[in-house]
Design an enzyme around this catalytic site. Structure first.
Site, PDB file in Angstrom:
ATOM      1  N   ASP A 232       0.824  -1.218   0.000  1.00 21.27           N
ATOM      2  CA  ASP A 232       0.000   0.000   0.000  1.00 21.27           C
ATOM      3  C   ASP A 232       0.861   1.273   0.000  1.00 21.27           C
ATOM      4  O   ASP A 232       2.104   1.197  -0.048  1.00 21.27           O
ATOM      5  CB  ASP A 232      -0.916  -0.061   1.246  1.00 21.27           C
TER       6      ASP A 232
ATOM      7  N   ASP B  51      -9.821   3.773  -3.508  1.00 19.09           N
ATOM      8  CA  ASP B  51     -10.540   2.598  -3.004  1.00 19.09           C
ATOM      9  C   ASP B  51     -11.947   2.457  -3.594  1.00 19.09           C
ATOM     10  O   ASP B  51     -12.680   3.440  -3.749  1.00 19.09           O
ATOM     11  CB  ASP B  51     -10.676   2.680  -1.479  1.00 19.09           C
TER      12      ASP B  51
HETATM   13  C1  GLA Z   1      -5.885   1.466   1.465  1.00 19.49           C
HETATM   14  C2  GLA Z   1      -6.030   0.475   0.304  1.00 19.49           C
HETATM   15  C3  GLA Z   1      -7.165  -0.494   0.609  1.00 19.49           C
HETATM   16  C4  GLA Z   1      -6.891  -1.217   1.930  1.00 19.49           C
HETATM   17  C5  GLA Z   1      -6.682  -0.209   3.045  1.00 19.49           C
HETATM   18  C6  GLA Z   1      -6.210  -0.852   4.336  1.00 19.49           C
HETATM   19  O1  GLA Z   1      -6.968   2.322   1.570  1.00 19.49           O
HETATM   20  O2  GLA Z   1      -6.255   1.150  -0.903  1.00 19.49           O
HETATM   21  O3  GLA Z   1      -7.316  -1.425  -0.451  1.00 19.49           O
HETATM   22  O4  GLA Z   1      -5.762  -2.030   1.779  1.00 19.49           O
HETATM   23  O5  GLA Z   1      -5.709   0.775   2.686  1.00 19.49           O
HETATM   24  O6  GLA Z   1      -6.001   0.066   5.363  1.00 19.49           O
END
Ligand code: GLA
Length: 394
Positions: free
Chosen positions: A126, A183
């Site tokens: 990430d 996301d």
């Molecule tokens: C980010 C990523 C998500 C998930 C969260 C976890 O937002 O884009 O897919 O992994 O972190 O905290």
């Protein structure tokens, strides 16, 4: 070699967020096998954020939270492997993960080795809390190298949310898939916006390095960690899954497989849709049409017509498949139903070609035959159609 086709699996984040533990992961592994997901091709079981303690151990290694994972991570990996699945974990290119757990910035080599020691086969990486002075591309390259240095085959799932045009460099640094957007949330607008944003970028996605449009929300029905907005209908989820398959992107399920309604299990195991997703040629879809649908205007103001155009809601996409086959996808993202018209000449099929188009509706099994002319299926609002097609000489 890994990631020759779009990777498939399950990830804990969309439904469970921080509420993950040893028992849950073992149960999910059991369900992936018993309910046929593994045999359908879903191979990776991935634990996302929130699996560790907030501080590293005295030896500098990340420590699994002993309350959530009392037997450690190697035991979980062994169990997942015993089921014939591959095991995935999560870290972050920044100093801390998005949920505030230790990230791998400046710890890339020790962390990669820790994952390899546990038997990890997939690392989601990430981008939260990345230092302003840091060099994003260089740090993703560093983790790629750290994974190579372990000698273990580990799929590198780089998740930098589409920053710095990842399609132009993720393949070069050794990533096997790269998140291309922010996301996903469990609503129609979220996933259609994601897909729309990537349609002209998918040509950079292919064997060994795929564009990752994020984990599926199919079947979540508002439950879990990313359920913001109106709960989706079956047809909306069908559109999501069909689009992900057509785009040839990774299929990482996010719903609770233990509670999934049968229609969603059938959808995510649909043989034709998975065959399209996994087609050996890994081609991106060709955009035949992307414009407005024309729908009735129930309440025209004086001087306004009885119809209106809804911009960016009509989609006709064509994807060339192996063995002379191709897929044809129609979607209507407007709220009302409409005809989505296509001239066969726009599919490369002018009348002078002298061919018949054989189309099989992937959802109903119905077969249509068309000679060069036009085709205009009625598509309900927020719905789609997918046809598997072949050509025959007249
Ligand atoms: C980010 C990523 C998500 C998930 C969260 C976890 O937002 O884009 O897919 O992994 O972190 O905290």
């Amino acid at each position: 070699m890994i990631a020759q086709r779009p990777p498939m699996g399950w990830n804990s984040w969309n439904t469970f967020g921080w509420k993950i533990n040893d028992e849950l992961i073992r149960q999910m592994a059991d369900y992936m096998v018993a309910e046929g997901y593994r045999d359908a091709g879903y191979e990776y079981l991935v634990i996302d954020d929130c699996w560790s303690l907030k501080q590293r151990g005295a030896d500098g290694r990340i420590v699994p939270d002993p309350e959530k994972f009392p037997h450690g991570m190697k035991a979980v990996a062994d169990y997942v492997h015993s089921k014939g699945l591959k095991f995935g974990m999560y870290s972050c290119a920044g100093a801390r993960t998005c949920a505030g757990y230790p990230g791998s910035y400046d710890h890339e080599f020790v962390d990669a080795q820790t994952f390899a020691d546990w038997g990890v086969d997939f690392l989601k990486y990430d981008y939260c809390n990345f230092p302003a002075s840091g060099d994003c591309k260089a740090r993703y390259l560093t983790m790629s190298m750290a994974l190579k240095a372990t000698g273990r085959e580990i799929l590198f799932s780089a998740c930098n949310w589409g920053q710095q045009d990842p399609g132009t460099w993720m393949r070069q640094i050794g990533a096997h898939m790269y998140r291309s957007t922010g996301d996903i949330f469990d609503n129609f607008r979220s996933f259609t916006d994601i897909a729309k944003s990537q349609l002209d970028k998918l040509c950079m996605s292919g064997p060994c390095c795929f564009n990752d449009m994020d984990m599926l929300t199919v079947g979540m029905c508002g439950n879990g960690n990313v359920g913001i907005g109106k709960v989706c209908t079956y047809e909306e989820y069908r559109l999501q899954f069909t689009l992900w398959c057509l785009c040839g992107v990774p299929l990482m399920m996010g719903a609770d497989l233990r509670k999934l309604a049968p229609e969603y299990k059938a959808l995510m195991q649909h043989p034709d849709l998975l065959r399209i997703n996994q087609d050996i040629e890994c081609r991106a879809p060709y955009v035949v049409r992307r414009d407005s649908v024309c729908v009735g205007n129930p309440d025209p103001q004086p001087g306004e017509p009885h119809w209106k155009h809804i911009p960016d809601s009509a989609f006709v996409l064509l994807r060339c498949l192996s063995d002379n086959e191709f897929a044809l996808f129609f979607a209507n993202t407007a709220d009302q139903g409409a005809e989505v018209h296509v001239e066969l000449a726009d599919l490369g099929l002018p009348a002078t070609g002298g061919v018949r188009l054989q189309m099989r509706d992937v959802f109903t099994g119905e077969v249509h035959e068309k000679v060069a002319d036009s085709f205009h299926p009625h598509i309900e609002g927020h719905d789609c159609k997918m046809y598997l097609c072949r050509l025959e000489k007249e």
